[in-house]
Design an enzyme around this catalytic site. Sequence first.
Site, PDB file in Angstrom:
ATOM      1  N   GLU A 141       0.857  -1.191   0.000  1.00 13.71           N
ATOM      2  CA  GLU A 141       0.000   0.000   0.000  1.00 13.71           C
ATOM      3  C   GLU A 141       0.889   1.235   0.000  1.00 13.71           C
ATOM      4  O   GLU A 141       1.811   1.353   0.820  1.00 13.71           O
ATOM      5  CB  GLU A 141      -0.924   0.003   1.232  1.00 13.71           C
ATOM      6  CG  GLU A 141      -1.827   1.227   1.227  1.00 13.71           C
ATOM      7  CD  GLU A 141      -2.914   1.227   2.295  1.00 13.71           C
ATOM      8  OE1 GLU A 141      -3.047   0.231   3.039  1.00 13.71           O
ATOM      9  OE2 GLU A 141      -3.629   2.251   2.375  1.00 13.71           O
ATOM     10  N   ASP A 181       9.138   6.989   0.810  1.00 11.25           N
ATOM     11  CA  ASP A 181       8.395   7.198  -0.432  1.00 11.25           C
ATOM     12  C   ASP A 181       8.075   5.828  -1.049  1.00 11.25           C
ATOM     13  O   ASP A 181       8.987   5.049  -1.356  1.00 11.25           O
ATOM     14  CB  ASP A 181       9.294   8.017  -1.368  1.00 11.25           C
ATOM     15  CG  ASP A 181       8.653   8.326  -2.707  1.00 11.25           C
ATOM     16  OD1 ASP A 181       7.680   7.656  -3.088  1.00 11.25           O
ATOM     17  OD2 ASP A 181       9.156   9.241  -3.375  1.00 11.25           O
ATOM     18  N   ASP A 226      -2.950  12.124  -2.360  1.00 10.58           N
ATOM     19  CA  ASP A 226      -3.107  13.584  -2.336  1.00 10.58           C
ATOM     20  C   ASP A 226      -3.442  14.092  -3.747  1.00 10.58           C
ATOM     21  O   ASP A 226      -2.767  13.731  -4.709  1.00 10.58           O
ATOM     22  CB  ASP A 226      -1.822  14.237  -1.827  1.00 10.58           C
ATOM     23  CG  ASP A 226      -1.516  13.797  -0.402  1.00 10.58           C
ATOM     24  OD1 ASP A 226      -2.376  13.976   0.471  1.00 10.58           O
ATOM     25  OD2 ASP A 226      -0.415  13.233  -0.169  1.00 10.58           O
ATOM     26  N   LYS A 237      -3.609  22.155  -8.112  1.00 10.63           N
ATOM     27  CA  LYS A 237      -3.157  23.165  -9.079  1.00 10.63           C
ATOM     28  C   LYS A 237      -2.457  22.504 -10.259  1.00 10.63           C
ATOM     29  O   LYS A 237      -1.665  21.577 -10.063  1.00 10.63           O
ATOM     30  CB  LYS A 237      -2.182  24.143  -8.401  1.00 10.63           C
ATOM     31  CG  LYS A 237      -2.855  24.973  -7.333  1.00 10.63           C
ATOM     32  CD  LYS A 237      -1.878  25.932  -6.704  1.00 10.63           C
ATOM     33  CE  LYS A 237      -2.574  26.724  -5.620  1.00 10.63           C
ATOM     34  NZ  LYS A 237      -1.689  27.243  -4.609  1.00 10.63           N
ATOM     35  N   ASP A 282     -11.694  10.895  -4.101  1.00  5.27           N
ATOM     36  CA  ASP A 282     -12.959  11.634  -4.056  1.00  5.27           C
ATOM     37  C   ASP A 282     -12.858  12.906  -4.899  1.00  5.27           C
ATOM     38  O   ASP A 282     -13.701  13.793  -4.764  1.00  5.27           O
ATOM     39  CB  ASP A 282     -13.338  11.979  -2.611  1.00  5.27           C
ATOM     40  CG  ASP A 282     -12.262  12.788  -1.916  1.00  5.27           C
ATOM     41  OD1 ASP A 282     -11.064  12.523  -2.164  1.00  5.27           O
ATOM     42  OD2 ASP A 282     -12.592  13.700  -1.126  1.00  5.27           O
ATOM     43  N   THR A 296     -12.314   5.907   5.554  1.00  6.71           N
ATOM     44  CA  THR A 296     -11.322   6.708   6.280  1.00  6.71           C
ATOM     45  C   THR A 296     -11.788   8.163   6.318  1.00  6.71           C
ATOM     46  O   THR A 296     -12.759   8.527   5.652  1.00  6.71           O
ATOM     47  CB  THR A 296      -9.933   6.651   5.612  1.00  6.71           C
ATOM     48  OG1 THR A 296     -10.008   7.286   4.341  1.00  6.71           O
ATOM     49  CG2 THR A 296      -9.438   5.226   5.475  1.00  6.71           C
ATOM     50  N   GLU A 345     -12.310   9.766   2.842  1.00  8.86           N
ATOM     51  CA  GLU A 345     -13.538   9.431   2.130  1.00  8.86           C
ATOM     52  C   GLU A 345     -14.728  10.124   2.799  1.00  8.86           C
ATOM     53  O   GLU A 345     -15.572  10.718   2.119  1.00  8.86           O
ATOM     54  CB  GLU A 345     -13.747   7.915   2.121  1.00  8.86           C
ATOM     55  CG  GLU A 345     -15.025   7.531   1.401  1.00  8.86           C
ATOM     56  CD  GLU A 345     -15.126   6.034   1.105  1.00  8.86           C
ATOM     57  OE1 GLU A 345     -14.384   5.247   1.721  1.00  8.86           O
ATOM     58  OE2 GLU A 345     -15.942   5.681   0.246  1.00  8.86           O
TER      59      GLU A 345
END
Length: 236
Positions: free
Chosen positions: A71, A123, A146, A150, A182, A216, A219
């Site tokens: 994950e 990372d 994330d 922009k 979302d 979570t 969401e």
Amino acid sequence: MVSAEARPHRDVVSFVRRSARMNPSQQRAWRDHRDTYLVDILRDSMSTSVAPQVPLDWSAIFARTAPLIAEIGAGNGDSLVATAAAHPDMDIVGFEVFEPSIASTVGKLAAQGLTNARVVLADGVQGLRHLVQPASLDAVHAFFPDPWHKSRHHKRRLISPETCVLIADRLRPGGLFRVATDWEDYALAMRDVLDASPLTAMYDGWAPRFDERPMTKYEARGIAAGRAVYDLCYRR
Ligand SMILES: C[S@@+](CC[C@H](N)C(=O)[O-])C[C@H]1O[C@@H](n2cnc3c(N)ncnc32)[C@H](O)[C@@H]1O
């Protein structure tokens, strides 16, 4: 002054470094359980980077050979813990760059006595690149990455053509990549990138909500703000 040559090379990454203060419960979890769950790795110049190295022997780490899930951006570990609890026959490793979130995760894993999960403070893209063998993963999960709204930040989005090629390479044939977001514009961009990648869509249109994915805060926040949630599922 550091010369351009001497300056460490920085990849464009999908996160910003944040201050890492832990609350008391995270401090306790970190102190008591990090040795059980945190995988040590060789780092590059940054604290979240991964040095090129021989990929880790995950069977040795879990002391068994079992299907492996990775994950990326595991956050506070809710999905990671749910997956580990639901699949005692599988192993799961979560990559996360924010130390307090890793501390919360190890606290939850310890509270349930789970032995089939580990966390890497790094990372996840570099982690897949350097710590995971090709064709070795049963699934890769990236839930609510994330959104980087922009346009000038879109290059920071986790789901990029390069990441999808890497994920496709690390999945075993038939392995699944599951993503959820979302943010509609990111969902549409992900679908374009994934459709053009070596992976194959499992569904026409959006995937059904992955029922093992717990709700979570990301969401819940999206739904409370009236946004739809989009799941995508692709197969190697
Ligand atoms: C919006 S949060 C979602 C967390 C979690 N998946 C959830 O649904 O609750 C995104 C998380 O990904 C982490 N992250 C972003 N880029 C990452 C990367 N390249 N590798 C590991 N973690 C990353 C962030 O620190 C953050 O915890």
